[in-house]
Design a protein around this motif. Structure first.
Motif, PDB file in Angstrom:
ATOM      1  N   MET A  62       0.845  -1.164   0.000  1.00 24.29           N
ATOM      2  CA  MET A  62       0.000   0.000   0.000  1.00 24.29           C
ATOM      3  C   MET A  62       0.896   1.234   0.000  1.00 24.29           C
ATOM      4  O   MET A  62       1.937   1.241   0.647  1.00 24.29           O
ATOM      5  CB  MET A  62      -0.904   0.019   1.232  1.00 24.29           C
ATOM      6  N   LYS A  63       0.461   2.242  -0.748  1.00 21.81           N
ATOM      7  CA  LYS A  63       1.235   3.481  -0.818  1.00 21.81           C
ATOM      8  C   LYS A  63       0.271   4.658  -0.717  1.00 21.81           C
ATOM      9  O   LYS A  63      -0.765   4.673  -1.388  1.00 21.81           O
ATOM     10  CB  LYS A  63       2.020   3.525  -2.125  1.00 21.81           C
ATOM     11  N   ILE A  64       0.626   5.619   0.129  1.00 19.85           N
ATOM     12  CA  ILE A  64      -0.164   6.838   0.281  1.00 19.85           C
ATOM     13  C   ILE A  64       0.702   7.999  -0.175  1.00 19.85           C
ATOM     14  O   ILE A  64       1.824   8.160   0.310  1.00 19.85           O
ATOM     15  CB  ILE A  64      -0.610   7.047   1.739  1.00 19.85           C
ATOM     16  N   GLN A  65       0.191   8.798  -1.129  1.00 23.07           N
ATOM     17  CA  GLN A  65       0.933   9.952  -1.627  1.00 23.07           C
ATOM     18  C   GLN A  65       0.027  11.164  -1.658  1.00 23.07           C
ATOM     19  O   GLN A  65      -1.166  11.044  -1.976  1.00 23.07           O
ATOM     20  CB  GLN A  65       1.448   9.707  -3.040  1.00 23.07           C
ATOM     21  N   TYR A  66       0.612  12.315  -1.330  1.00 22.48           N
ATOM     22  CA  TYR A  66      -0.102  13.577  -1.446  1.00 22.48           C
ATOM     23  C   TYR A  66       0.612  14.426  -2.490  1.00 22.48           C
ATOM     24  O   TYR A  66       1.832  14.552  -2.461  1.00 22.48           O
ATOM     25  CB  TYR A  66      -0.145  14.319  -0.107  1.00 22.48           C
ATOM     26  N   LEU A  80      -4.933  13.511  -2.769  1.00 27.72           N
ATOM     27  CA  LEU A  80      -4.445  12.426  -1.938  1.00 27.72           C
ATOM     28  C   LEU A  80      -4.736  11.131  -2.679  1.00 27.72           C
ATOM     29  O   LEU A  80      -5.879  10.876  -3.087  1.00 27.72           O
ATOM     30  CB  LEU A  80      -5.150  12.417  -0.579  1.00 27.72           C
ATOM     31  N   SER A  81      -3.700  10.326  -2.886  1.00 27.15           N
ATOM     32  CA  SER A  81      -3.829   9.072  -3.615  1.00 27.15           C
ATOM     33  C   SER A  81      -3.434   7.926  -2.692  1.00 27.15           C
ATOM     34  O   SER A  81      -2.356   7.946  -2.093  1.00 27.15           O
ATOM     35  CB  SER A  81      -2.930   9.094  -4.849  1.00 27.15           C
ATOM     36  N   ILE A  82      -4.306   6.945  -2.593  1.00 28.58           N
ATOM     37  CA  ILE A  82      -4.040   5.764  -1.770  1.00 28.58           C
ATOM     38  C   ILE A  82      -4.077   4.550  -2.685  1.00 28.58           C
ATOM     39  O   ILE A  82      -5.132   4.169  -3.205  1.00 28.58           O
ATOM     40  CB  ILE A  82      -5.069   5.620  -0.636  1.00 28.58           C
ATOM     41  N   GLU A  83      -2.911   3.978  -2.912  1.00 24.58           N
ATOM     42  CA  GLU A  83      -2.805   2.781  -3.749  1.00 24.58           C
ATOM     43  C   GLU A  83      -2.906   1.569  -2.840  1.00 24.58           C
ATOM     44  O   GLU A  83      -2.069   1.356  -1.968  1.00 24.58           O
ATOM     45  CB  GLU A  83      -1.466   2.772  -4.486  1.00 24.58           C
ATOM     46  N   LEU A  84      -3.948   0.789  -3.026  1.00 22.54           N
ATOM     47  CA  LEU A  84      -4.176  -0.390  -2.195  1.00 22.54           C
ATOM     48  C   LEU A  84      -3.483  -1.618  -2.747  1.00 22.54           C
ATOM     49  O   LEU A  84      -3.046  -2.495  -1.991  1.00 22.54           O
ATOM     50  CB  LEU A  84      -5.678  -0.667  -2.085  1.00 22.54           C
ATOM     51  N   LYS A  85      -3.411  -1.683  -4.070  1.00 24.52           N
ATOM     52  CA  LYS A  85      -2.897  -2.884  -4.733  1.00 24.52           C
ATOM     53  C   LYS A  85      -2.330  -2.466  -6.083  1.00 24.52           C
ATOM     54  O   LYS A  85      -2.920  -1.644  -6.786  1.00 24.52           O
ATOM     55  CB  LYS A  85      -4.084  -3.838  -4.922  1.00 24.52           C
ATOM     56  N   VAL A  86      -1.207  -3.020  -6.451  1.00 21.12           N
ATOM     57  CA  VAL A  86      -0.604  -2.726  -7.755  1.00 21.12           C
ATOM     58  C   VAL A  86      -1.344  -3.527  -8.821  1.00 21.12           C
ATOM     59  O   VAL A  86      -1.643  -4.702  -8.628  1.00 21.12           O
ATOM     60  CB  VAL A  86       0.895  -3.096  -7.764  1.00 21.12           C
ATOM     61  N   VAL A 100     -17.203   8.022  -6.962  1.00 22.97           N
ATOM     62  CA  VAL A 100     -18.103   7.492  -5.938  1.00 22.97           C
ATOM     63  C   VAL A 100     -18.619   8.575  -4.994  1.00 22.97           C
ATOM     64  O   VAL A 100     -19.437   8.305  -4.127  1.00 22.97           O
ATOM     65  CB  VAL A 100     -17.428   6.357  -5.134  1.00 22.97           C
ATOM     66  N   GLY A 101     -18.125   9.775  -5.148  1.00 23.52           N
ATOM     67  CA  GLY A 101     -18.554  10.911  -4.340  1.00 23.52           C
ATOM     68  C   GLY A 101     -17.950  12.164  -4.931  1.00 23.52           C
ATOM     69  O   GLY A 101     -17.213  12.106  -5.918  1.00 23.52           O
ATOM     70  N   ASP A 102     -18.276  13.303  -4.327  1.00 21.30           N
ATOM     71  CA  ASP A 102     -17.701  14.561  -4.796  1.00 21.30           C
ATOM     72  C   ASP A 102     -16.190  14.498  -4.709  1.00 21.30           C
ATOM     73  O   ASP A 102     -15.637  14.343  -3.607  1.00 21.30           O
ATOM     74  CB  ASP A 102     -18.208  15.734  -3.960  1.00 21.30           C
ATOM     75  N   ASP A 103     -15.524  14.534  -5.862  1.00 18.27           N
ATOM     76  CA  ASP A 103     -14.059  14.575  -5.954  1.00 18.27           C
ATOM     77  C   ASP A 103     -13.377  13.324  -5.407  1.00 18.27           C
ATOM     78  O   ASP A 103     -12.215  13.364  -5.034  1.00 18.27           O
ATOM     79  CB  ASP A 103     -13.511  15.819  -5.242  1.00 18.27           C
ATOM     80  N   VAL A 104     -14.093  12.201  -5.367  1.00 20.03           N
ATOM     81  CA  VAL A 104     -13.519  10.934  -4.899  1.00 20.03           C
ATOM     82  C   VAL A 104     -13.708   9.884  -5.995  1.00 20.03           C
ATOM     83  O   VAL A 104     -14.832   9.631  -6.431  1.00 20.03           O
ATOM     84  CB  VAL A 104     -14.181  10.448  -3.598  1.00 20.03           C
ATOM     85  N   THR A 105     -12.595   9.303  -6.441  1.00 17.51           N
ATOM     86  CA  THR A 105     -12.663   8.277  -7.475  1.00 17.51           C
ATOM     87  C   THR A 105     -11.963   7.002  -7.027  1.00 17.51           C
ATOM     88  O   THR A 105     -11.010   7.039  -6.248  1.00 17.51           O
ATOM     89  CB  THR A 105     -12.014   8.757  -8.796  1.00 17.51           C
ATOM     90  N   LEU A 144      -8.192  -0.915  -6.807  1.00 17.71           N
ATOM     91  CA  LEU A 144      -6.739  -0.715  -6.850  1.00 17.71           C
ATOM     92  C   LEU A 144      -6.318   0.528  -6.088  1.00 17.71           C
ATOM     93  O   LEU A 144      -5.318   0.513  -5.379  1.00 17.71           O
ATOM     94  CB  LEU A 144      -6.271  -0.586  -8.306  1.00 17.71           C
ATOM     95  N   SER A 145      -7.080   1.612  -6.267  1.00 20.22           N
ATOM     96  CA  SER A 145      -6.681   2.863  -5.629  1.00 20.22           C
ATOM     97  C   SER A 145      -7.869   3.775  -5.412  1.00 20.22           C
ATOM     98  O   SER A 145      -8.938   3.603  -6.000  1.00 20.22           O
ATOM     99  CB  SER A 145      -5.625   3.583  -6.476  1.00 20.22           C
ATOM    100  N   LEU A 146      -7.630   4.759  -4.547  1.00 18.76           N
ATOM    101  CA  LEU A 146      -8.610   5.771  -4.177  1.00 18.76           C
ATOM    102  C   LEU A 146      -7.941   7.117  -4.326  1.00 18.76           C
ATOM    103  O   LEU A 146      -6.821   7.305  -3.840  1.00 18.76           O
ATOM    104  CB  LEU A 146      -9.030   5.541  -2.727  1.00 18.76           C
ATOM    105  N   ASP A 147      -8.581   8.051  -5.017  1.00 18.78           N
ATOM    106  CA  ASP A 147      -8.048   9.408  -5.164  1.00 18.78           C
ATOM    107  C   ASP A 147      -9.054  10.404  -4.617  1.00 18.78           C
ATOM    108  O   ASP A 147     -10.258  10.305  -4.907  1.00 18.78           O
ATOM    109  CB  ASP A 147      -7.771   9.740  -6.629  1.00 18.78           C
ATOM    110  N   ILE A 148      -8.555  11.359  -3.836  1.00 16.25           N
ATOM    111  CA  ILE A 148      -9.384  12.424  -3.286  1.00 16.25           C
ATOM    112  C   ILE A 148      -8.832  13.746  -3.784  1.00 16.25           C
ATOM    113  O   ILE A 148      -7.703  14.123  -3.434  1.00 16.25           O
ATOM    114  CB  ILE A 148      -9.387  12.401  -1.745  1.00 16.25           C
ATOM    115  N   ASP A 149      -9.600  14.429  -4.624  1.00 19.08           N
ATOM    116  CA  ASP A 149      -9.217  15.757  -5.101  1.00 19.08           C
ATOM    117  C   ASP A 149      -9.644  16.802  -4.067  1.00 19.08           C
ATOM    118  O   ASP A 149     -10.600  16.582  -3.316  1.00 19.08           O
ATOM    119  CB  ASP A 149      -9.873  16.050  -6.450  1.00 19.08           C
TER     120      ASP A 149
END
Length: 64
Positions: A1-5, A12-18, A27-32, A42-47
């Motif tokens: 897992m990798k968390i990058q800002y 904010l990007s959270i990579e759960l799995k390569v 899936v929500g306002d500014d959340v993909t 695989l990953s979650l991005d929060i703008d």
């Protein structure tokens, strides 16, 4: 897992799995979420993350 800002985009990007992303879904306002071909996340991005998340206090708990 990798968390990058990324301050230049305030993301904010959270990579759960390569893996290779098969689709991206908002899936929500500014959340993909990125999914692989099997439908696994695989990953979650929060703008505009600094407006939504307390970036100053990230806590990791319960990991081996």
């Amino acid at each position: 897992m990798k968390i990058q800002y990324y301050p230049e985009t305030d993301t904010l990007s959270i990579e759960l799995k390569v893996g290779i992303s098969d689709r991206t879904e908002e899936v929500g306002d500014d959340v993909t979420l990125d999914f692989d071909e099997m439908g696994h996340i695989l990953s979650l991005d929060i703008d505009f993350a600094s407006e939504k998340v307390d970036l100053g206090s990230i806590e990791i708990a319960g990991l081996l």
